[in-house]
Write a protein that holds these residues in place. Structure first.
Motif, mmCIF file in Angstrom:
data_model
loop_
_atom_site.group_PDB
_atom_site.id
_atom_site.type_symbol
_atom_site.label_atom_id
_atom_site.label_comp_id
_atom_site.label_asym_id
_atom_site.label_seq_id
_atom_site.Cartn_x
_atom_site.Cartn_y
_atom_site.Cartn_z
ATOM 1 N N THR A 1 -3.664 -9.257 -3.503
ATOM 2 C CA THR A 1 -2.663 -9.645 -2.527
ATOM 3 C C THR A 1 -2.595 -8.578 -1.458
ATOM 4 O OG1 THR A 1 -0.387 -10.401 -2.179
ATOM 5 C CG2 THR A 1 -0.691 -8.638 -3.778
ATOM 6 N N GLY A 2 -2.322 -9.014 -0.239
ATOM 7 C CA GLY A 2 -2.245 -8.057 0.855
ATOM 8 C C GLY A 2 -1.773 -8.724 2.122
ATOM 9 N N GLY A 3 -1.579 -7.885 3.129
ATOM 10 C CA GLY A 3 -1.120 -8.377 4.410
ATOM 11 C C GLY A 3 -1.889 -7.769 5.557
ATOM 12 N N THR A 4 -1.751 -8.388 6.704
ATOM 13 C CA THR A 4 -2.424 -7.887 7.894
ATOM 14 C C THR A 4 -1.629 -6.761 8.549
ATOM 15 O OG1 THR A 4 -1.410 -9.680 9.146
ATOM 16 C CG2 THR A 4 -3.638 -10.041 8.331
ATOM 17 N N HIS A 5 -0.310 -6.764 8.380
ATOM 18 C CA HIS A 5 0.577 -5.710 8.877
ATOM 19 C C HIS A 5 1.650 -5.478 7.800
ATOM 20 C CE1 HIS A 5 -1.190 -7.342 12.597
ATOM 21 N NE2 HIS A 5 -1.177 -6.080 12.963
ATOM 22 N N PRO A 6 1.290 -4.799 6.703
ATOM 23 C CA PRO A 6 2.204 -4.682 5.559
ATOM 24 C C PRO A 6 3.551 -4.044 5.897
ATOM 25 C CG PRO A 6 0.016 -3.803 5.041
ATOM 26 C CD PRO A 6 0.033 -4.080 6.498
ATOM 27 N N ALA A 7 4.578 -4.587 5.290
ATOM 28 C CA ALA A 7 5.930 -4.032 5.409
ATOM 29 C C ALA A 7 6.025 -2.772 4.551
ATOM 30 C CB ALA A 7 6.949 -5.069 4.938
ATOM 31 N N ASP A 8 7.157 -2.095 4.636
ATOM 32 C CA ASP A 8 7.370 -0.891 3.835
ATOM 33 C C ASP A 8 7.722 -1.224 2.391
ATOM 34 O OD1 ASP A 8 6.874 0.818 5.986
ATOM 35 O OD2 ASP A 8 8.967 0.733 6.631
ATOM 36 N N GLU A 9 8.341 -2.389 2.197
ATOM 37 C CA GLU A 9 8.756 -2.766 0.837
ATOM 38 C C GLU A 9 8.858 -4.285 0.734
ATOM 39 O OE1 GLU A 9 13.514 -2.057 1.709
ATOM 40 O OE2 GLU A 9 12.356 -0.503 0.697
ATOM 41 N N VAL A 10 8.893 -4.765 -0.501
ATOM 42 C CA VAL A 10 9.075 -6.192 -0.749
ATOM 43 C C VAL A 10 10.514 -6.559 -0.366
ATOM 44 C CG1 VAL A 10 9.101 -7.974 -2.548
ATOM 45 C CG2 VAL A 10 7.337 -6.209 -2.583
ATOM 46 N N HIS A 11 10.677 -7.727 0.265
ATOM 47 C CA HIS A 11 12.004 -8.171 0.704
ATOM 48 C C HIS A 11 12.971 -8.249 -0.479
ATOM 49 C CE1 HIS A 11 10.157 -8.987 4.504
ATOM 50 N NE2 HIS A 11 9.498 -10.046 4.088
ATOM 51 N N GLU A 12 14.174 -7.728 -0.286
ATOM 52 C CA GLU A 12 15.175 -7.679 -1.353
ATOM 53 C C GLU A 12 15.499 -9.070 -1.896
ATOM 54 O OE1 GLU A 12 17.266 -6.034 -4.221
ATOM 55 O OE2 GLU A 12 16.171 -4.845 -2.751
#
Length: 150
Positions: A44-55
């Motif tokens: 799993t991954g992203g093109t512009h990863p966030a700092d953390e998983v959404h609460e």
């Protein structure tokens, strides 16, 4: 000596931030892999990863006894995707999957973003993801793409 050892079926779940839909998808896929005893590698991954998983995603998955609190969004590359058998995008990826489409079975699930949504809406998205992951594993199992447990 042959180096043609079959690799496990590889599935990637991709979105922009890797902080919601793709994290839920990966968690459901891990559960399906265990339940079915299949040899499946999950990325799993992203093109512009966030700092953390959404609460709200962490809280909603916790309702199903799935803990995402220790997960960290990360980047994913076209090279990693090219090594996969299946890639599921969440409808938000800025990654140009066309460059891997000839080599990989790419599916765009076009899911709503759970970020900032109320709990009921996040549950709806979560439940749709659970159904889609189950259907993908049904398909993999039916096609014989994944051997029994490693």
């Amino acid at each position: 000596m042959s180096t043609d050892t079959p690799h496990p079926t590889r599935i990637a779940f991709v979105c922009v931030q890797n902080a919601g839909r793709s994290q839920m998808s990966a968690a459901f896929a891990e559960r399906e892999r265990e339940r079915r005893g299949l040899d499946v590698e999950i990325l799993t991954g992203g093109t512009h990863p966030a700092d953390e998983v959404h609460e709200e995603v962490i809280e909603t998955m916790a309702e199903l006894d799935i803990d995402l609190s220790d997960r960290t969004p990360r980047a994913i590359t076209p090279e990693a995707l090219r090594a996969c058998d299946y890639v599921a995008t969440m409808g938000c990826s800025t990654l140009d999957v066309d460059e891997v489409r000839d080599d990989v079975d790419v599916r765009d699930w076009a899911l709503a973003d759970p970020d900032g949504q109320d709990p009921d809406r996040v549950r709806e998205i979560r439940d749709e993801i659970e159904e889609r992951v189950g259907a993908l594993f049904d398909e993999i199992e039916a096609d014989g793409d994944a051997g029994a447990g490693a």
